[in-house]
Design an enzyme around this catalytic site. Sequence first.
Site, PDB file in Angstrom:
ATOM      1  N   ASP A 154      -0.188  -5.233   5.893  1.00 36.26           N
ATOM      2  CA  ASP A 154      -1.257  -6.040   5.300  1.00 36.26           C
ATOM      3  C   ASP A 154      -1.210  -6.011   3.780  1.00 36.26           C
ATOM      4  O   ASP A 154      -0.690  -5.087   3.161  1.00 36.26           O
ATOM      5  CB  ASP A 154      -2.626  -5.552   5.784  1.00 36.26           C
ATOM      6  N   GLU A 155      -1.757  -7.060   3.193  1.00 33.32           N
ATOM      7  CA  GLU A 155      -2.048  -7.160   1.758  1.00 33.32           C
ATOM      8  C   GLU A 155      -0.846  -6.834   0.876  1.00 33.32           C
ATOM      9  O   GLU A 155      -0.970  -6.164  -0.150  1.00 33.32           O
ATOM     10  CB  GLU A 155      -3.244  -6.265   1.403  1.00 33.32           C
ATOM     11  N   LEU A 156       0.307  -7.336   1.257  1.00 34.39           N
ATOM     12  CA  LEU A 156       1.509  -7.165   0.442  1.00 34.39           C
ATOM     13  C   LEU A 156       1.393  -8.004  -0.831  1.00 34.39           C
ATOM     14  O   LEU A 156       1.116  -9.204  -0.771  1.00 34.39           O
ATOM     15  CB  LEU A 156       2.739  -7.583   1.242  1.00 34.39           C
TER      16      LEU A 156
ATOM     17  N   HIS B 167       0.826  -1.214   0.000  1.00 34.56           N
ATOM     18  CA  HIS B 167       0.000   0.000   0.000  1.00 34.56           C
ATOM     19  C   HIS B 167       0.861   1.265   0.000  1.00 34.56           C
ATOM     20  O   HIS B 167       0.535   2.250   0.665  1.00 34.56           O
ATOM     21  CB  HIS B 167      -0.928   0.019   1.220  1.00 34.56           C
TER      22      HIS B 167
ATOM     23  N   ASP C 229      -0.994 -10.240   8.632  1.00 38.52           N
ATOM     24  CA  ASP C 229      -0.507 -10.736   7.346  1.00 38.52           C
ATOM     25  C   ASP C 229       0.933 -11.256   7.363  1.00 38.52           C
ATOM     26  O   ASP C 229       1.217 -12.299   6.750  1.00 38.52           O
ATOM     27  CB  ASP C 229      -0.653  -9.657   6.272  1.00 38.52           C
TER      28      ASP C 229
END
Length: 532
Positions: free
Chosen positions: A307-309, A248, A358
């Site tokens: 998160d959400e790499l 992000h 994550d």
Amino acid sequence: MIKKIILFFAVLIAIVIGQQPLNVVPYPQQVSIGTCVIPVAPGSILIESNIESATFSVSMDRYTNLFFPFSNESEPSSNESFLLSVTIYSDDETLQLGIDESYSLSIEQGSYQLKATNIYGAMRGLETFKQLIVYNELENSYSIVCVSISDSPRYPWRGFMVDSARHYIPKNMILHMIDSLGFSKFNTLHWHMVDAVAFPVESTTYPDLTKGAFSPSATFSHDDIQEVVAYAKTYGIRVIPEFDIPGHAAAWGIGYPELVATCPDYAANVNNIPLDISNPATFTFIQNLFTEIAPLFIDNYFHTGGDELVTGCWLEDPAIANWMTKMGFSTTDAFQYFENNLDVTMKSINRTKITWNDPIDYGVQLNPETLVQVWSSGSDLQGIVNSGYKALVSFAWYLDKQNPDNNIHYEWQDTWQDFYAADPTNNISTNAENIIGGEATMWAEQINQVNWDVRVWPRAIGIAERLWSAQSVNSVSLALPRIGHFTCDLSRRGIQSGPLFPDYCPMQDDLVFTMKPNTKLSKSEIKLILNK
């Protein structure tokens, strides 16, 4: 006298039939109802504390102005006043995880006593006292029931995440949000400040970072941040920043393109772009930036996202892929390398890292001191606490979802019941003591200052009670009338909290809903509060 007798027996009947007799939210740990009801007149309640505190003075003034939303000019004026005597046993105003928020409140004929270890417990007691003042519209009068309350929170971390990255939320609106959180006894504002779409935080070290903001006017200065921190302290609310990395990170690259990975196949989604961790300058940049930002906050925790790499972007970037090959790194190894470097930065700025779950899902071994915020599932939470990490629960409390998982309700506001039923220990069989609380989250893809109140309240009230009250306080039917009463009270205080069932909520004729705080701190007050 007749009115007092009727009210007393109404309370008694509620006790006999098994209802919770006080309209107090969150419900206190111990309640003992007395045998008297005391009429009070607007302006008749004075608050007196045994200590001098700029922080607590703001709280006392705030509640003095909130006690009586309606005048009662039809009744004869009375010179009788009532003194709420506040006894605080310590003048230590340190605001960190684990502070004592307990209080005791005793209301008797001729004696109002609030006692607490510190100003933060006293603030919780003032909120309870405010809720005990009952307005009778038919009689245009106020009264307060005699009661003894001993109260303390179940969890030390009762948080709310505000996302001011996906939509810029002006400082005054954030202060207004703090009002609503303080009224509900939340004690932590998790400020998600930066994300893929925007970097609204001003930096004197790296001024081009705000090229990633939506607008030059849609930014937060150092002074803005410190005002938010000071204002939150007047409610006993800790403020914790989140800079979401390594994923992000696209907004970082608008001002400093060398910081982010280059991966054309992934670039269509701005959320896919991570930091370039093969470049040593990236870690120097993070070190310098966080060294600048951390002192603006007084809390010991710092949230670094995680998160959400999208590791595929790393593999597509030739420089990063070559570096990974040279280092013999898998994507998990590369993520581990990043988190290890981040730990060095956290140690240098004297902060404890918080991350989403994550990295653990990727197989990263986090520093044992890391606090893990779990957004995925209860099964992940079980594994995390079994591994010895302290954890926060969020997966059940995503307020941006108008219809949470397994929702069976016709009206979306009734989803407060799902949030209320989501106890942090549900389906946790071992190591539940590692759960130190939780956070409601309001992601802001479709939220800004215009609709924040109505999307959050009254649904978040259920979360506030779940984190404060005893686990046994879990009946939706018993909570409903109390929460219905409190949502009306919030509305009278300027929070746009809607109803949960057909009823009538008397409002002030001149009530105006604004996106501003109910108290304005001067620069000198901000300085005093932050330095105490």
